[in-house]
Design an enzyme around this catalytic site. Structure first.
Site, mmCIF file in Angstrom:
data_model
loop_
_atom_site.group_PDB
_atom_site.id
_atom_site.type_symbol
_atom_site.label_atom_id
_atom_site.label_comp_id
_atom_site.label_asym_id
_atom_site.label_seq_id
_atom_site.Cartn_x
_atom_site.Cartn_y
_atom_site.Cartn_z
ATOM 1 N N LYS A 174 0.753 -1.088 -0.066
ATOM 2 C CA LYS A 174 -0.159 -0.050 0.089
ATOM 3 C C LYS A 174 0.911 1.300 0.103
ATOM 4 O O LYS A 174 2.216 1.288 0.208
ATOM 5 C CB LYS A 174 -0.846 -0.061 1.349
ATOM 6 C CG LYS A 174 -0.028 -0.089 2.525
ATOM 7 C CD LYS A 174 -0.981 -0.388 3.859
ATOM 8 C CE LYS A 174 -0.250 -0.479 5.044
ATOM 9 N NZ LYS A 174 -0.603 -1.010 6.032
ATOM 10 N N ARG A 213 -10.475 0.059 14.729
ATOM 11 C CA ARG A 213 -10.594 0.868 13.400
ATOM 12 C C ARG A 213 -11.764 0.028 12.450
ATOM 13 O O ARG A 213 -12.727 -0.267 13.067
ATOM 14 C CB ARG A 213 -9.069 0.454 12.753
ATOM 15 C CG ARG A 213 -8.770 1.539 11.752
ATOM 16 C CD ARG A 213 -7.270 1.723 11.491
ATOM 17 N NE ARG A 213 -6.774 0.394 10.733
ATOM 18 C CZ ARG A 213 -5.567 0.239 10.324
ATOM 19 N NH1 ARG A 213 -4.570 1.205 10.438
ATOM 20 N NH2 ARG A 213 -5.268 -0.743 9.723
ATOM 21 N N TYR A 264 13.160 32.154 3.773
ATOM 22 C CA TYR A 264 11.866 32.735 4.150
ATOM 23 C C TYR A 264 11.708 33.023 5.615
ATOM 24 O O TYR A 264 12.109 32.284 6.447
ATOM 25 C CB TYR A 264 10.749 31.845 3.742
ATOM 26 C CG TYR A 264 10.679 31.866 2.320
ATOM 27 C CD1 TYR A 264 10.142 32.853 1.578
ATOM 28 C CD2 TYR A 264 10.558 30.598 1.821
ATOM 29 C CE1 TYR A 264 9.793 32.765 0.210
ATOM 30 C CE2 TYR A 264 10.145 30.656 0.249
ATOM 31 C CZ TYR A 264 9.985 31.634 -0.442
ATOM 32 O OH TYR A 264 9.688 31.586 -1.748
ATOM 33 N N MET A 280 9.753 25.370 -0.195
ATOM 34 C CA MET A 280 8.920 24.473 -1.105
ATOM 35 C C MET A 280 9.718 23.404 -1.858
ATOM 36 O O MET A 280 9.600 22.304 -1.754
ATOM 37 C CB MET A 280 7.872 24.899 -1.961
ATOM 38 C CG MET A 280 7.129 24.025 -2.494
ATOM 39 S SD MET A 280 5.726 24.949 -3.715
ATOM 40 C CE MET A 280 4.810 25.975 -2.752
HETATM 41 C C1 LIG Z 1 -0.019 -1.966 6.816
HETATM 42 C C2 LIG Z 1 -0.803 -3.149 7.507
HETATM 43 C C3 LIG Z 1 0.218 -4.144 7.658
HETATM 44 C C4 LIG Z 1 1.613 -3.909 7.688
HETATM 45 O O1 LIG Z 1 2.237 -3.504 8.899
HETATM 46 P P1 LIG Z 1 3.731 -3.136 9.178
HETATM 47 O O2 LIG Z 1 3.786 -2.808 10.579
HETATM 48 O O3 LIG Z 1 4.269 -2.246 8.174
HETATM 49 O O4 LIG Z 1 4.210 -4.548 8.966
HETATM 50 C C5 LIG Z 1 -0.486 -5.286 8.158
HETATM 51 N N1 LIG Z 1 -1.683 -5.465 8.233
HETATM 52 C C6 LIG Z 1 -2.577 -4.466 7.840
HETATM 53 C C7 LIG Z 1 -4.109 -4.581 7.956
HETATM 54 C C8 LIG Z 1 -2.094 -3.340 7.552
HETATM 55 O O5 LIG Z 1 -2.824 -2.275 7.355
#
Ligand SMILES: *Cc1c(COP(=O)(O)O)cnc(C)c1O
Length: 802
Positions: A472, A569, A697, A746
């Site tokens: 991700k 969550r 700045y 920036m």
């Molecule tokens: C991002 C994520 C992980 C990985 O977590 P790390 O701490 O980066 O290993 C595992 N499971 C879920 C559901 C996540 O969102």
């Protein structure tokens, strides 16, 4: 050598024989399969890789001869030799092969510099000899036989390197290389674990020279001297050299009775030693000092790895402009083949020298390889390759010289281009032309480090536990296609992304691994089926939306059920499970691929009790869902830190994230992970300012004395947070940390470089080995995850690979 002859040397048994075949090529890696007949595939069981898993793939590519360590299933038209240890059989074959050749062979060992000395010797001698040498740094128990197997009667000089990490290994490498002239580069601390002392290591390495006529070494290492003297008889001539004087790039070396005075192109101690080692070899081979000097002047530095860079018009360029042997070409073509970011692939190739093949055989072989690896287009540069144009079936264009090519209207567009040429074609100019240069700041991603980290975590899993890797957020800032592509090659089981569009992009770039999407909104459901994607379902409402969307359809995408166990969550709460189970029973076409939850504090020992409770709750809740189903979904709970800290919670799969990208969330003492990402910029300008002047700045930075500042082209729009300004952040210049001064702008940041030697264009490391992403995170009170994922997309990513 015939396949049936293997039984005699390998002490194994032929368990299947369809038709005897002449062995022409030894392969352990399905990626390197090029020709269709005479390939012998060795299935080798390694720590991270079991070659037996690849036999089907090898078969599909046309291989019919196999050496294996356990029973395998393949159709009847194959030959199989079953042995106890495949690698030993390969080493045996190669030992025999070596005996067929009587030309000189230079054998190189030592702690450092083996590859450079080998490559340099080849550069120095290739005008005069037809050289066969180890590709890259192929110097291991596997690399050596693959290298020596290339010897043919088309060559007249061999140069091979040998590396070892424990006792007993050199005794197996020596009979394969059988050097006539030895070079012992140096002895140091590298790879010490397998030895009791430096002396023991030197003694072991010296075994390479057991049958040598002459051995060259630097007298600066007493351990080498002692090792050689104790091991050798009077038949071996030991040839030490020493440095007599060294001044302004000129070195006087003493070798035997002679003093050689040489001008060297390189000034760092390692390169000086390597250059002199090479000079000593030339001297021993009978070259006069003028000739040695002439040759040394042609040396160019050796790049040790393949690099893929972003190129113009949404393309990539793989820069392999330093190596021109055939094996190197195979490795590079394979690297190109493995990149799925773009489907169109082009090779720009010059004449190849010293391959040991006739021009016809050579270019036919290359055409074969290119067709096998689905390379679309060839640009041939040089008179020889142009003359062979009739042999190519691939779409091809030819140019007589690099200049002719560069002045043509050649274009790239949405493709990956491999640039590979002999040194005198100066293909750096071609790379320069193709490379994308909009913004000088780059994030370098080391694919080898990624692989190391992947293997580190893999080794922590029970063999049956599957691995999902989270890619991700642009693979934590590293670039999702490139990284997903590597993961696909290493056969991870699943990928995880946050949003559907990320998954669709991965599919479009050739990723076929199963993908779980954590946040699939109803408006993106229509892509699930088309791209074969699997959503996480975390609430009843979402489950109903999903079911409605696929109303009346026979086939629906598989889902992953997320349970709420303490993170608060997304996820089903325990009181919703009854309803969830009812819905699943009612809609049997919805298939649950897995049930999972997420740990809130797996990295922190203070939350141990909480985490253990999360684990128990997960087990109970998932049991309840599993009991109601008539099949068995996978269960998974842990992230990176959980892999290390909660072995009991690995269940059927783990989800690896940040650890792959080089940050160890449990912060263990040992350095177990390799640094993956290095963010680099180059100094745009250096300025002297007077006491009392302000910088940037808001006039927040003031010079307390006359000072020197450097302006670096990275700012908060690149993801270098404003919080790093005014001395909070530091960057590294040639290993020395320098603080920021004034506010981060920036697109730019100013550094106080009063204390360092610096000029325009010098490299500045924002993070990498030093400072690390942890350092940056701690300066501004955040976590490494945020540092990595903040780096904006406009920062060019380059991928380096070994
Ligand atoms: C991002 C994520 C992980 C990985 O977590 P790390 O701490 O980066 O290993 C595992 N499971 C879920 C559901 C996540 O969102």
């Amino acid at each position: 050598m015939k396949f049936t002859e293997l039984e005699k040397i390998g002490k194994g048994k032929i368990t299947k024989l369809s038709r005897d075949a002449e062995i022409k090529e030894l392969v352990t890696d399905t990626r390197n399969i090029s020709i269709r007949s005479g390939v012998l595939f060795f299935a080798i069981e390694g720590i991270n890789h079991d070659g037996h898993e690849f036999v089907q793939e090898a078969y599909d590519k046309g291989v019919r001869c196999f050496v294996v360590e356990k029973e395998i299933k393949l159709p009847d038209d194959v030959n199989i030799l079953e042995v106890r240890h495949s690698l030993s059989v390969m080493q045996w074959i190669v030992t025999y092969h070596r005996l067929l050749f009587t030309y000189p062979v230079i054998g190189i060992t030592g702690s450092n510099g083996k590859t450079i000395v080998k490559e340099w010797l080849a550069q120095l001698l290739d005008y005069k000899f037809k050289i066969v040498k180890s590709p890259k740094s192929y110097n291991s128990q596997l690399g050596v036989p693959l290298s020596v197997w290339q010897m043919s009667d088309q060559h007249n000089l061999g140069i091979f390197e040998a590396g070892i990490s424990e006792r007993g290994e050199m005794a197996r490498l020596e009979p394969m290389i059988k050097p006539t002239l030895g070079v012992f580069t140096n002895i140091g601390e590298a790879h010490n674990a397998g030895f009791e002392s430096l002396q023991q290591k030197a003694n072991e390495k010296a075994q390479l020279f057991a049958g040598c006529q002459k051995v060259i070494y630097s007298a600066a290492y007493p351990e080498i001297e002692q090792a050689l003297e104790s091991v050798f008889s009077a038949d071996t001539e030991l040839i030490p050299w020493t440095v007599e004087r060294q001044e302004k790039g000129v070195v006087e070396m003493i070798i035997g009775e002679q003093i050689l005075s040489l001008r060297l192109k390189f000034s760092d101690p390692a390169s000086i030693e390597n250059s002199l080692q090479c000079a000593a070899v030339l001297h021993v081979m009978g070259f006069g000092v003028e000739m040695i000097q002439t040759r040394l002047d042609t040396l160019s530095s050796v790049k040790m790895r393949l690099e893929m860079k972003q190129a113009v018009n949404r393309s990539y360029v793989i820069d392999d402009t330093y190596n021109n042997d055939l094996y190197g070409l195979e490795v590079a073509l394979d690297f190109l083949h493995r990149q799925n970011q773009k489907s169109k692939k082009t090779v720009i190739l010059s004449d190849l020298y010293q391959t040991g093949l006739s021009s016809d055989a050579l270019y036919q072989r290359i055409d074969d390889l290119m067709r096998n690896l689905n390379i679309h287009r060839l640009i041939g540069v040089g008179t020889e390759i142009s003359e062979a144009r009739g042999l190519f079936h691939t779409q091809a264009e030819f140019f007589a010289s690099t200049d002719a090519f560069l002045s043509s209207d050649f274009q790239v567009q949405d493709e990956i281009v491999l640039v590979k040429g002999a040194r005198d074609f100066q293909f750096e100019r071609v790379v320069e032309r193709l490379e994308y240069k909009a913004h000088g700041t780059i994030m370098e991603i080391n694919m080898e480090s990624l692989t190391n980290n992947l293997n580190y975590y893999r080794a922590r899993l029970r063999p049956e536990v599957k691995l999902m890797v989270m890619v991700k957020a642009f693979a934590y800032g590293g670039g999702n296609f490139e990284i997903a592509n590597l993961l696909q090659f290493h056969k991870v089981d699943y990928l995880g992304v946050a949003y559907t569009d990320e998954a669709v992009e991965l599919r479009k770039s050739g990723i076929h691994l199963p993908i779980m999407i954590m946040n699939a909104s109803p408006d993106s459901f229509r892509f699930l089926k088309e791209y074969n994607l699997e959503p996480e379902i975390y609430s009843l409402e979402q489950l109903f939306d999903f079911n409605d969307f696929f109303e009346g359809e026979e086939q629906v995408p598989a889902i992953h059920i997320k349970l709420e166990t303490g993170m608060n969550r997304l996820g089903f709460k325990s009181e919703e499970l009854k309803r969830l189970v009812e819905v699943l029973k009612l809609h049997k076409r919805i298939k649950v691929k897995s049930i999972f939850s997420h740990l809130a504090g797996s990295e922190d020992p203070r939350h141990r009790d909480f985490t253990l409770k999360q684990g128990r709750v997960f087990e109970e809740m998932s049991d309840l869902v599993m009991k109601a189903l008539w099949y068995k979904p996978l269960r998974h709970l842990v992230n990176t830190a959980g892999i290390d800290n909660y072995k009991a919670f690995h269940f059927d799969m783990v989800r690896l994230g940040i650890g792959l990208y080089g940050f160890d969330p449990v912060m263990s003492e040992e350095q177990k992970l390799s640094i993956v990402s290095t963010l680099k910029a180059h100094v745009s300008q250096v300025k002297h300012i007077k006491e009392g002047e302000s910088v940037g700045y808001g006039r927040l930075g003031f010079a307390k004395r006359d000072m020197k500042i450097a302006i670096v082209p990275i700012g908060y729009a690149d993801g270098y947070a404003r919080a790093f300004g005014n001395g909070v952040g530091k960057m590294s210049i040639a290993g020395q940390w320098v603080p920021t001064i004034g506010n981060v702008c920036m697109d730019m940041t100013m550094l106080d470089v009063s204390a360092v030697e610096i000029k325009t264009g010098d490299e500045v490391v924002v993070f990498g080995e030093s400072p690390t992403i942890q350092d940056l995170a701690s300066w501004v009170g955040t976590i490494p995850y945020e540092i990595l994922t903040s780096i904006s997309q406009r920062v060019k990513r380059t991928y380096v690979s070994g």
